[in-house]
Design an enzyme around this catalytic site. Sequence first.
Site: not given
Length: 252
Positions: A73, A181-182
Amino acid sequence: MQSAPIGVLDSGMGGLSVLHALRRAMPHERFLYYGDNANAPYGPRPPEEIRALTARTASALMERGVKALVIACNTANSAAGDMLRRQLPIPVVGVEPDLADAHERAGGKRVIVFATQATLALPLYRDMRQRCCPDAVSIPAPELVMMVERGVLSGEGPEAFFREKLRPWPADELGAVVLGCTHFIFLRPVLSSIIPGVPVFDGVEPVIEDLRATLSRADALAHSGAGGVELLSSSDEPGIRARMRVLLAAEL
Ligand code: DGL
């Protein structure tokens, strides 16, 4: 040590995209994934709150005896990565916006970064941008986080979002896009269908390399066995594990 699991954490569903890649790259490892879905999204929260939530999630994984921690994250890593590296007795690696590679590939054209508000405001990204790509355009995209949390990976929602945000730049002016952002990694197929040929960077490969090198130095890599995944969540919402499994199996 070699057979202990690797802990992977995220504010919710996003880190499953990292886990997907980790599983493929390290098939003998056992992974314990913790999604803090009850507290997602992290992006709009102040840094102290993100740090406290990330520390709690990391402790839950430490209690299960993980041999290394992957902060999957960008937001949690930006706010709490250094703190956890100082505090925990195991290796900690974390994902960050891959601005350097994007800048190199962009060949002087525009670099666009999509990330959470917190990631874009914290020193990790600000310093990196200043250092290697001061002209990068930073776009906060909290809407996309919630789409992925709900399992929306395609269709009008994400498509309209990307079209609208990228409208100011004709395709031939775009050099690279960074998914900072994952959660957004799940939306890469939609993005790439809108800007075909523009390279998209997600920062996952450097994490895998870092983890492999770190475990190898400690002689803690698993070299045999079937490996596996256990999925944990702070949310008791019905169907959450099923949704996590669907995302983990998504074509990426
Ligand atoms: N997946 C997270 C990231 O990489 C954060 C999303 C959120 O909780 O706001 O930044």
